[in-house]
Design a protein around this motif. Structure first.
Motif, PDB file in Angstrom:
ATOM      1  N   TYR A  24       0.828  -1.205   0.000  1.00 23.10           N
ATOM      2  CA  TYR A  24       0.000   0.000   0.000  1.00 23.10           C
ATOM      3  C   TYR A  24       0.867   1.261   0.000  1.00 23.10           C
ATOM      4  O   TYR A  24       1.828   1.377   0.766  1.00 23.10           O
ATOM      5  N   LYS A  25       0.502   2.185  -0.835  1.00 21.89           N
ATOM      6  CA  LYS A  25       1.246   3.435  -0.976  1.00 21.89           C
ATOM      7  C   LYS A  25       1.234   4.192   0.365  1.00 21.89           C
ATOM      8  O   LYS A  25       0.202   4.285   1.019  1.00 21.89           O
ATOM      9  N   GLY A  26       2.371   4.701   0.743  1.00 21.79           N
ATOM     10  CA  GLY A  26       2.430   5.513   1.963  1.00 21.79           C
ATOM     11  C   GLY A  26       2.691   4.726   3.231  1.00 21.79           C
ATOM     12  O   GLY A  26       2.880   5.318   4.286  1.00 21.79           O
TER      13      GLY A  26
END
Lengths: 262, 298
Positions: B211-213
């Motif tokens: 997941y991004k971030g």
């Protein structure tokens, strides 16, 4: 005996200004000092012996010996007798031990180091010199006897401990720092005091601008006696509770006088 | 290497430099000193999410504290001195200044100075008092209970953060019991803290995520329920893994703490459900400190 030793060649006929006579000076005998109205080589007045190792002993002493240890930054000076005015004047480090009494302006404007005087001192102990705005700013001064008027006047830091009495106007206009007096106070102590702490045995003699703030268990006292041998000896190693007088309220001051409850 | 039936894996903990300080928190009673210390070091498990890592180092007898009252030494670590200078006065201000009868003192000399009273004195709103004795400044901040006393500042040291061991057990209960035994032994090593709850992490992480971030995510290679769904580090008999993370004031302190933990776990042995001891790393390219388990135990 080690270090440099100064032994008076005879009685002094005028005041002797020992400014510049410091423990690390190899050319001490040739040092030009004030002697009454003229300049004289130190060797003319004192027999200089010993070697430079950071210690200087003055044999005999005398109330004519002014400004002993003035400007001292390191090393030790021991005077086996009395000194005149300005002992330790503006010193920033090292140790000065006077085995007799001292004149006015002892430890005046001291910023570091330690001055220990076995006997009495004159007026303005640790105070600002004439023409100066502020007195002692650091270091420790221990007086075995009593102090003359205006002890700690305008001092702004450091610790002064007086085993005997303090004459009138002690701590007048005191800016900050700690002044401890084991004996009696003359009148008007702490007048104009802005901040700082007085350790007293009794409130008698405090200026009219001090108000009783009650008895308190002060953690600060426990810290001070563990960080300062001198304060531990003065306050007692188990110091904790004190009656606090706030002042000088007449000038909006935020200083205090603490009477440690034993 | 097999010790008392426990495999010591040929692995290493990969750790990083952190900047830390020690504070001595005192109070009228040991109970209140510990309450202040625990509160002050709360929510400080991982620098990633908390801004610092902190914990109780040891109880300090009254005879050794600056005010002669019972004390607790805490260690706080941040990624850099700027971060440390931010979190230390914040935490003292919210958790120690507020705690009944407390005082707070420097526990480390030297290094970059970190503010204590230098920052907190302003709570006194002009009524604060400083005392400078023996070239050390303390502050007295009037509070409703009396006075809060603290040093002007404390020192700092470059330490080591992220030392760790992984305990592979045959059940959740046995893995936890082994980890608790390790923590008991590791707590006795001076200069170290174990910043996670009770000293134990049940959710060790790997770097990154799908997941991004997300900077970190569950370490799936050590998750027992995922054994059948991808690469795993767990043999079939392992049903639970507990991690212990170590931060210390020096490489030696972390190494000593690691050894104390492994010795305690090994003492329990395979009979008590400990299969292996492993360590978390990132391949060795990220952190300059490598605590090789077999070297430490040799």
């Amino acid at each position: 005996m080690t270090g440099l030793v100064l032994a008076p060649r005879g009685t002094f006929e005028a005041r002797v200004d020992l400014t510049g006579a410091l423990p690390g000076d190899e050319g001490l005998a040739k040092l030009k000092i004030g002697y009454g109205g003229r300049r004289a080589e130190l060797g003319e007045l004192f027999e200089v012996s010993g070697t430079v190792d950071g210690r200087l002993t003055i044999e005999g002493g005398g109330a004519e010996l002014d400004r002993v240890g003035a400007g001292l930054s390191a090393g030790e000076i021991v005077v086996k007798g009395d000194v005149g005015v300005g002992v330790g004047l503006r010193a920033s480090g090292g140790t000065i031990v006077v085995k007799g009494s001292a004149g006015d302006f002892a430890a005046s404007e001291l910023s570091g180091g330690k001055v220990a005087i076995a006997g009495d001192v004159g007026a303005r102990l640790g105070a600002a010199g004439d023409g100066s705005k502020r007195g002692m700013s650091g270091g420790v001064v221990v007086v075995g006897g009593s102090a003359g008027a205006r002890a700690g006047e305008r001092m702004r830091g450091g610790v002064i401990l007086i085993d005997g009495d303090a004459a009138e106007n002690a701590a007048s206009d005191l800016i900050a720092g700690t002044l401890a007096i084991a004996g009696k106070l003359g009148r008007n102590a702490g007048r104009g005091m802005k901040r700082g702490t007085l350790f007293l045995r009794s409130a008698e003699g405090l200026a009219s601008g001090f108000r009783d703030a009650g008895e308190h268990d002060l953690i600060m006292l426990r810290v001070l006696v563990r960080r300062s041998q001198e304060l531990a000896a003065f306050l007692g190693e188990d110091a904790g509770k004190a009656r606090r007088y706030a002042g000088d309220l007449n000038i909006g001051g935020k200083g205090e006088a603490l009477i440690v409850i034993r | 290497m097999i010790l008392n039936g426990v495999e010591i894996r040929d692995s290493f903990a990969e750790a990083f430099p952190m900047v830390g300080t020690r504070l001595i928190i005192t109070a009228d009673t040991a109970k209140w000193a510990m309450i202040a210390a625990k509160t002050m070091t709360g929510f400080a498990t991982s620098v990633i999410g908390c801004g610092c890592e902190a914990g109780v180092e040891r109880e300090v007898p009254a005879a050794e504290t600056p005010d002669g009252r019972p004390g607790v030494a805490v260690l706080i670590f941040a990624m850099d001195i700027k971060g440390l200078k931010s979190v230390v006065p914040n935490r003292i201000g919210q958790c120690v200044l507020t705690s009944p009868t407390s005082a707070c003192f420097a526990g480390i000399e030297g290094g970059d100075a970190v503010s204590i009273g230098k920052a907190l004195r302003y709570f006194g709103d002009g009524w604060q008092i400083s005392k400078n004795v023996d070239d050390r400044r303390i502050w007295r901040v009037p509070v409703m209970e009396g006075e809060f006393v603290c040093d002007h500042e404390t020192g700092s040291v470059t330490g080591v953060g992220g030392g760790n061991i992984l305990i592979l057990g045959t059940s959740r209960g046995e893995a936890l019991a082994a980890a608790e035994a390790a923590v008991d032994a590791m707590d006795k090593v001076e200069g170290c803290i174990l910043p996670f709850p009770g000293g134990i992490v049940r959710s060790g992480s790997k770097v990154g995520s799908k997941y991004k971030g997300m900077f970190a995510s569950s370490n799936n290679a050590y998750c027992p329920t995922l054994r059948a769904q991808g690469p795993t580090q767990l043999p079939p008999e392992v049903a639970s893994v507990m991690e212990i993370v170590i931060d210390g004031v020096s490489e030696k302190a972390v190494s000593d703490c690691t050894r104390a933990g492994i010795e305690a776990v090994v003492k329990l042995g395979r009979d008590k459900g400990v299969v292996a001891i492993d360590a978390g790393n990132y391949g060795g390219n990220l952190g300059p400190f490598h605590f090789k388990l077999r070297e430490i135990m040799s």
